[in-house]
Design an enzyme around this catalytic site. Structure first.
Site, PDB file in Angstrom:
ATOM      1  CD  GLU B1049      -3.163   0.003  -0.182  1.00 49.65           C
ATOM      2  OE1 GLU B1049      -3.128   0.704  -0.254  1.00 49.65           O
ATOM      3  OE2 GLU B1049      -3.560  -1.692  -0.315  1.00 49.65           O
ATOM      4  CG  ASP B1050       1.366   4.195  -2.757  1.00 47.31           C
ATOM      5  OD1 ASP B1050       1.667   3.274  -3.334  1.00 47.31           O
ATOM      6  OD2 ASP B1050       0.094   4.493  -3.231  1.00 47.31           O
ATOM      7  CB  ALA B1051       4.750   1.210   3.236  1.00 48.59           C
ATOM      8  N   GLY B1209       4.010   7.902  -0.002  1.00 48.94           N
ATOM      9  CA  GLY B1209       3.715   6.826   0.967  1.00 48.94           C
ATOM     10  C   GLY B1209       4.377   7.471   2.356  1.00 48.94           C
ATOM     11  NE  ARG B1241      -1.121   3.672  -7.155  1.00 49.66           N
ATOM     12  CZ  ARG B1241      -0.539   3.687  -6.402  1.00 49.66           C
ATOM     13  NH1 ARG B1241       0.086   3.724  -6.670  1.00 49.66           N
ATOM     14  NH2 ARG B1241      -1.137   3.356  -5.515  1.00 49.66           N
TER      15      ARG B1241
END
Lengths: 69, 1438
Positions: B1049-1051, B1209, B1241
């Protein structure tokens, strides 16, 4: 309030009231000409050398320690 | 001659006429008839043209069939010579033009063929000793496949040919004035006395390049300009053509060419080199030149396909523009306009004050001036700098002084320089001390050179007046009214009033609607009232086309039915419907008489019609003449739209919008305040003058109160509430505090445009991106959510105009043949001519609108008119609109004339050398401003290659469609569009350097980065705004791979060693402020120093000890020591307040117990360090103490980061470097990003940024990622390959954990990452028990109040659904606001609340029972009782 009890207590218990006038050794630097000034309470904050009205407190002389992580 | 029949004329030159002819056999020929007839046959054949053609017989040279002499050879005057030659299909010029029109380009093989044809033709004539000397596209004819010689290009027109072998040619000097300029070889331009066939080869090369690119290669406008153009492309003559200086010197001309460093050598280089290879010696060596040129023609097509002589450096105009106008020019310019012009106009318009009490009294303003920014302290006025105002919480303002003449007693007194108030000064405006200061001069003022200015400092806060967008005033807008009928509306706005007039249709009848008139009035009645009595004149004013007449008929009949036939009747009719009776009518009514009421009614109607309805149309001279025409025009617009002959206006079209800027808003406010100031003064005068006896003569100056204006201005600016009594306008949120989160956020705020539209309305129109916003507003920079599309940002080069006096424009229009509308009847107005409007008002008519507009533009380019005056022709409405009003949005473009941009390489070089600036390019007509409306009359080419003959303008650079904030994004044209929008929002939250004076500032909160870096991939915009000097972000080496699972999740995963080295480290500065006051009873606050160790008792209780510890950072003066650390809750200023501030004391020095503590304590989650302690005083004599606290934070889990592509993130994991993968060079990433971030994206720009940055690391050169330009991926990849890397930036990584190589290649390289201001430390919050709100006894809300975590209604629904009733009870009552209420259960009172075990109603305590309920419930019951509603509780046993 806790603060109230302390301040009143300290003044009462300590006998001599805390000096309101800052001692002469405390000096403030003028933001314009860097001259050192003393400030007296209830007097306008103003540099005696240049008349500038912003003064900064000088850095502490105490030993300071910083964490360098 | 008799066998030839001339068919038609093909063309005519200055020397000859060409006909198409046919002989008896039907073969067609071209016949050229020379105008100067030779005297004899001998002379005839000696003519160079004929001689040359007779000499050369070649496939690629025009074939001369025969020569015919007609007429009487004896009488020279009448004879003429006919050259009969083959008829060819088309010349090269025409065919190229035709291809261009069809948007086709000749293919390189065509060009090569053409080159071979031409060069073989040339070598044939050169071998015969003939120089053509006028080779150009018009002189090359093409023969089609059907012609006898097959497909061929042929040289024609030997009119300027020279036989070099003739005796005459050997003796005399040759003239250099041959060939058409664009095709002239450099030696001809330099004036060489002898030249060779090279001049033809040169022209051939230029011609070929032109055929290839579709436009002239060296379109010089003078011989010297031609030389510059050549040198700009081919380089300095010293290097490419060593003989140039010698030739120039021999011809008596100094070499004008200087060394010019131009890398771009087009295909011309080879041809030119070949052409000049032969030094200008004696003999002609056409062979060598031709061979070289032929080699060029055979050259590889890729060399030819390269663009030729484009103005690559055109973007350099942008910094030139910004240098002249600055980034926030529109704000500063409008403010300057307000101070320098509008202020005086306002004073002049309200210059007289008279008193009702004394007719002799008057006060007249004769002049006004605004002084320098200053403050008044200790009754002295002293100059002030903006930074001092920020630090001392002052207002940066300047005094407004007026000169007055007034009566004092019986004499007239003059008084100059009377202070009437202070106006806040916009930073960097004409009154600001920073104006025009160099960087070195700004430093002692503690001001940042990158600060754009354009804002105000009010009470220490930086305030911006946001640009407001509105529908344009004083223009007719045709739209559908709520009922769906076509209506035309005008919002008239003058200095006095604002009103809206609507022309609408009801049952086919046209009515006028206005808010001063109660009912809708038939428009014919209004026209009658304005003095048009005959129906014929009304019809003619509206337009006498049959359809219009038919459409108008019902309206005419209506007034007939109403019996309105005369002006008096119409006025009576309207007067009866006027809503508010005006003061004047009461006065008239008092005069009495039987017809008083009807007289006053008529009078009133006349008054309303002349001053209120359509108030912007002047009513002078023949009072209503222009208003009648205007009204009729509105009717015409409605009818035409109804008939479908014209369209509805688009309200969202940007040409119909006006932007209201700081200066305009301030001027509205000032006028309102000034009027109030004057009425206050009048009231004061009335009060004194109405008294019968006065001791001394009344001096009105003594009653001047400066507060009205000063306070009114500062209040409006600091609250943002714009209250204008005149217009009954109440607008909130006009100003905002300048966001200093980052430099970009401050810049972004200055370019912001807000719309007055309601945010709640669910309409997409105003939010959508309008095509007319191109180049004016940034398509990317808008917030998400409710304000989406309503808040916009100006594009880089957009400019907002200020008001300009239309009078000179008006005069010029009449001088240019506009027929005054005053002199035209309706029939003439709507006849063939186009109507001419100036700022929405009809000026007259013009018969040749396009010529008029063209001439108008010429005048503007010549600088006779203002550069922002626009003109456009609207064919649909048959109107020419001229605008000189303020608030129009416009942008500069390059002027193109006859397919040639007027901007040349020479201009660019002069610009770089500082010889010219942007303004001089404007005044010389090289560039001009276009507003949205005028763009409709223009054809603006995006790039030079797109220029055709129809093009009128050329874009300066495509980047300029973006705004400042979007300009930071590298390769934005490769990203999905919403990503750029996201980055525009996030770029404003990035931490970095805020300004050069950031450490001098004491802001409420300041986020700074410790080691900010310049981005590896920059853009032109970054260079221009100085982002490199005060950056916000760091170049992180990232590896795009999955690692540890903490990157979902974009971390992102961060390298711990990088953090140790300082990656993402930031400073957070917080201000704590207090004042030392003096109270009305002469007591004052005091600061108490820290108690000495000795004074403290040894056996302190723990609570006291804690109190003492809180004072650890306090010095003997009661202020904190700079550099000391302060723990959360520690005291910063040990202030004490007098316990009693109202009663009077004899001795203001109170005893110690007369004070109560009021310390300023440090609030923060983590300890901080004292950075600065500032003491000062505000203007009132209160001492101001500001303490700046500093925290250094390193990134931690949960801190937010983002790249410049809308990819944010949070940090998910911090890994020791030992565990991270590394490349074969040992490089370890700073950050790991999950590849899942890419596919959905589609931020391809980010990938290109990575490889561009990586290539930049190899050669130490930062790359450009400018929008619609920038370094190309092929070049970047090539650089990577040269440096030994994979072309796509992939690498083999070795696992830091297992030591084995990772499977697959990993995308690896630097990306500029921003650390955003959202940090876990500021958000982290948990509470078990804590404070409760006083009223409801429920836990407080929010982190700042140590609030509880709410179990909301959705969570409650879950628990209800699950049936966890006891948990619900515990959460909602027991852990919140449980209360033991008492309820009386007696039947008498029926269950009222009781208190203290006693029911007040029953007067007993017997039936009182205890009930647990939420305190909020008890509160509700009490509140209901207070509202006379009696709630009762019925209790049942459990």
């Amino acid at each position: 309030m806790a603060d109230a009890s302390f301040a009143a207590g300290a003044a009462a218990a300590g006998g001599a009231p805390v000096p309101v006038d800052a001692p002469a050794k405390l000096q403030y630097v003028c933001g314009n000409c860097n001259a050192l000034n003393n400030i007296k309470p209830r007097e306008p904050v103003r540099c005696r050398a240049c008349g500038y009205r912003i003064l900064y407190k000088m850095r502490t002389t105490r030993l300071t320690q910083y964490e360098a992580r | 001659m008799d066998d030839l029949r001339l068919l038609k004329k093909l063309g005519e030159g200055s020397y000859a006429v060409v006909f198409e002819a046919q002989d008896r056999a039907g073969t067609r020929f071209a016949v050229k008839q020379l105008k100067d007839a030779p005297a004899s046959w001998a002379e005839c054949v000696r003519q160079p043209e004929i001689a040359a053609l007779r000499k050369v017989q070649h496939r690629n040279v025009l074939r001369l069939h025969r020569l015919v002499v007609v007429g009487d050879s004896a009488s020279a005057g009448k004879s003429s010579v006919l050259l009969v030659s083959e008829l060819l299909e088309a010349d090269l010029f025409e065919s190229l033009e035709a291809m261009h029109l069809r948007a086709q380009r000749p293919r390189p093989e065509h060009i090569r063929w053409l080159g071979r044809e031409l060069l073989s033709g040339l070598s044939a004539i050169h071998e015969a000793g003939v120089l053509h000397r006028d080779l150009k596209p018009e002189n090359v004819m093409l023969a089609g496949p059907g012609s006898p010689s097959g497909c061929a290009a042929k040289l024609v027109d030997f009119g300027q040919a020279k036989d070099v072998r003739s005796a005459k040619a050997r003796r005399a000097d040759w003239t250099a004035y041959v060939a058409t300029r664009w095709y002239r070889a450099p030696e001809l331009l330099l004036g060489a006395a002898r030249y060779t066939g090279a001049v033809d080869v040169w022209a051939c090369g230029v011609l070929l390049a032109e055929a290839l690119t579709g436009r002239p290669v060296f379109p010089g406008d003078s011989p010297s300009n031609q030389l510059f153009k050549i040198a700009a492309t081919l380089g300095a003559p010293q290097t490419s053509w060593p003989d140039a200086p010698r030739i120039a010197a021999a011809a008596g001309r100094l070499p004008v060419l200087q060394e010019h460093n131009s890398g771009g050598r087009g295909p011309m280089a080879a041809a030119a080199a070949a052409a000049v290879a032969d030094p200008a010696g004696e003999g002609v060596d056409p062979k060598r030149a031709a061979e070289a040129a032929r080699a060029f023609a055979d050259e590889d097509a890729s060399v030819l396909a390269r663009p030729v002589a484009t103005l690559e450096d055109k973007w350099k105009l942008l910094p030139a523009f910004l240098a002249v106008r600055g980034l926030v020019r529109q704000h500063v310019e409008s403010y300057d306009h307000f101070i320098e012009e509008e202020l005086e106009q306002i004073i002049k318009a309200n210059s007289m004050i008279r008193s009702e009490a004394d007719p002799r009294f008057f006060l007249e303003y004769t002049g006004v001036s605004v002084g320098r920014p200053s403050i008044e302290q200790d009754l002295m006025e002293s100059d002030v700098t903006p930074h001092e105002c920020r630090l001392r919480d002052l207002t940066y303002s300047a005094p407004i002084r007026v000169n007055v003449r007034y009566t004092r007693g019986r004499q007239i007194v003059r008084h100059n320089g009377v202070l009437i108030g202070r106006v806040p000064v916009m930073l960097r405006s004409c009154r600001c001390v920073l104006r025009g200061k160099s960087d070195a001069e700004l430093a002692p003022l503690q001001e940042c050179p990158y600060d754009p200015g354009g804002y105000f400092v009010v009470k220490g806060c930086e305030k911006v007046i946001l640009t407001q967008e509105q529908l344009s005033k004083n223009r007719i807008i045709v739209e559908l009214d709520p009922k769906g009928a076509v209506s035309a509306s005008v919002t008239s706005s003058t200095h006095e009033r604002k009103s809206r007039t609507v022309i609408t249709t009801k049952h086919g009848r046209i009515h006028l609607k206005h808010n001063t008139i109660g009912d809708d009035v038939p428009v014919v009645a209004v026209l009658r009232a304005m003095g048009v009595t005959s129906d014929q004149e009304i019809v003619q004013l509206v337009g006498s086309e049959p359809e219009l007449q038919d459409a108008l008929a019902p309206s005419l009949e209506e007034t007939l039915e109403l019996g309105i036939l005369t002006q008096a009747q119409a006025l009576e009719y309207i007067g009866a419907r006027i809503r508010a009776r005006r003061a004047s009518s009461a006065l008239v009514g008092m005069q009495g008489g039987p017809s008083a009421s009807s007289y006053s009614r008529r009078d009133e109607a006349l008054n309303v019609l002349s001053t209120v309805v359509l108030s912007h149309v002047p009513t002078e001279g023949d009072a209503f003449r222009s208003k009648r025409i205007y009204l009729a025009l509105m009717v015409r617009r409605v009818l035409l739209t109804q008939l479908g002959r014209s369209d509805l206006d688009d309200k969202d079209y940007y040409g119909n919008k006006r932007l209201e800027l700081a200066g305009q808003l301030l001027s509205l406010l000032f006028e309102d305040l000034f009027k109030r100031f004057n009425s206050d003064l009048r009231r004061a005068a009335d009060a004194v003058l109405s008294k019968p006896n006065r001791a001394a003569a009344f001096d009105v100056i003594n009653s001047v109160r400066t507060d009205t204006i000063t306070m009114g201005m500062t209040q409006a600016l600091s609250t943002g509430n714009w209250t204008l009594k005149r217009f009954r306008m109440e607008r909130a949120g006009v100003t905002q505090q300048l966001s200093r989160l980052s430099y970009i956020s401050a810049l972004g705020m200055m370019t912001r445009v807000t719309s007055q539209f309601e945010k709640t309305r669910k309409v997409s129109g105003p939010r959508a991106l309008q095509p007319s916003q191109w180049g004016m507003l940034c398509p990317s920079d808008t917030p998400e959510g409710e304000a989406c599309g309503l808040v916009k940002n100006l594009a880089l080069l957009a400019h907002v105009t200020s008001d300009r006096d239309p009078e000179p424009v008006r005069r010029l229009c009449f001088d240019m043949g506009v027929e005054d509308a005053e002199c035209l009847c309706g029939e003439e107005l709507h006849g063939g001519a186009y109507l001419v409007f100036l700022n929405g008002l009809l000026l007259g008519a013009h018969r040749r609108p396009y010529d008029f507009a063209k001439a108008f533009r010429i005048f503007r380019r010549a600088g006779i008119l203002g550069e922002f005056v626009s003109v456009y022709v609207h064919d649909g409405l048959r109107a020419v609109n001229i605008a000189s009003d303020g608030g129009r949005i416009c942008r500069p473009v390059v002027v193109v004339e006859q397919g040639q941009p007027r901007l040349t390489a020479r201009h660019m070089r002069d610009l770089a050398a500082g010889l010219v600036d942007f303004n001089s390019l404007l005044s010389t007509g090289v560039l001009e401003y276009l507003d949205v409306n005028e763009e409709n009359n223009c054809l603006i080419a995006l790039r030079e290659a797109d220029i055709t003959r129809a093009t009128t303008h050329l874009e300066i650079d495509p980047v300029t469609i973006l705004g400042v904030v979007a300009g930071l994004i590298p390769y934005p044209h490769h990203n999905q569009s919403p990503r750029n929008t996201y980055q525009c929002a996030m770029g404003k939250q990035a931490m970095g350097t805020i300004a050069r004076n950031q450490f001098e500032r004491i802001d409420t909160v300041l986020y700074l980065m410790v080691y900010p870096q310049k981005p590896m991939v920059r853009t032109r915009v970054i260079d221009m705004i100085g982002f490199d000097e005060i950056p916000a972000g760091q170049n992180a080496i990232i590896s795009v791979m999955s690692y540890s699972g903490y990157d979902i999740e974009d971390a992102i995963v961060l390298n711990k060693a990088s953090l140790d080295r300082g990656y993402g480290r930031c400073l957070v500065m917080k201000k704590f402020m207090t004042t030392i006051r003096k109270y009305p009873n002469q007591t004052y606050d005091r600061i108490v120093g820290k108690p000495l160790e000795d004074d403290l008792p040894a056996d302190m209780p723990a609570s006291t000890r804690r109190q003492v510890e809180r004072l650890s950072a306090i010095d003997e003066d009661g202020l904190p020591m700079v550099g000391e650390d302060v723990k959360p809750g520690g005291v910063l200023v040990n202030k004490q307040m007098p316990a009693n501030t109202t009663d009077h004391f004899d001795n203001p020095d109170l005893p110690p117990d007369g004070y109560k503590p009021a310390p300023l304590s440090y609030k923060g989650a983590e300890k901080g360090f004292v950075d600065r302690v500032m003491l000062s005083s505000t203007t009132a004599d209160t001492t101001l103490i500001k303490v700046l606290m500093r925290q250094v934070r390193r990134p931690e889990l949960g801190d937010k980061f983002s790249s410049r592509h809308g990819q944010k993130g949070v940090c998910g994991l911090i890994v020791p470097q030992t565990d991270l993968p590394f490349t074969d060079e040992g490089v370890c990433p700073d950050m790991i990003m999950n590849p899942h971030g890419f596919p959905s994206r589609m931020t391809v720009g980010k990938m290109i940024e990575l490889i561009a940055g990586k290539a930049g690391l190899q050669d130490g050169k930062r790359r450009y990622g400018t929008a619609f330009g920038g370094d190309r991926v092929v070049d970047i990849s090539a650089a990577l390959v040269r440096a030994g890397y994979h072309y796509a930036g992939k690498e083999v990584l070795t696992s830091g954990i297992t030591g084995e190589p990772l499977k697959g290649y990993v995308f690896f390289g630097p990306i500029y990452y921003q650390k955003l201001k959202h940090m876990v430390m500021d958000k982290m919050h948990a509470r078990a028990r804590g404070p409760r709100a006083v009223l409801t006894r429920q836990p407080t809300e929010g982190r700042s109040r140590d609030g509880g975590l709410r179990l909301g209604e959705m969570e409650r629904d879950c628990l209800i659904g699950y049936g966890a009733s006891m948990l619900l009870l515990e959460r909602l009552m027991i852990s919140s606001d449980e209360f033991q209420a008492e309820v009386c259960t007696s039947t008498e009172c029926g269950g009222l609340l009781s208190y203290g075990g006693w029911c007040q109603f029953c007067r007993s305590g017997r039936h009182v029972r205890k009930v647990r309920m939420p305190y909020a419930c008890k509160l509700l019951f009490q509140e209901l009782q207070a509202m006379n509603i009696c709630p009762r509780l019925t209790l049942e046993p459990l």
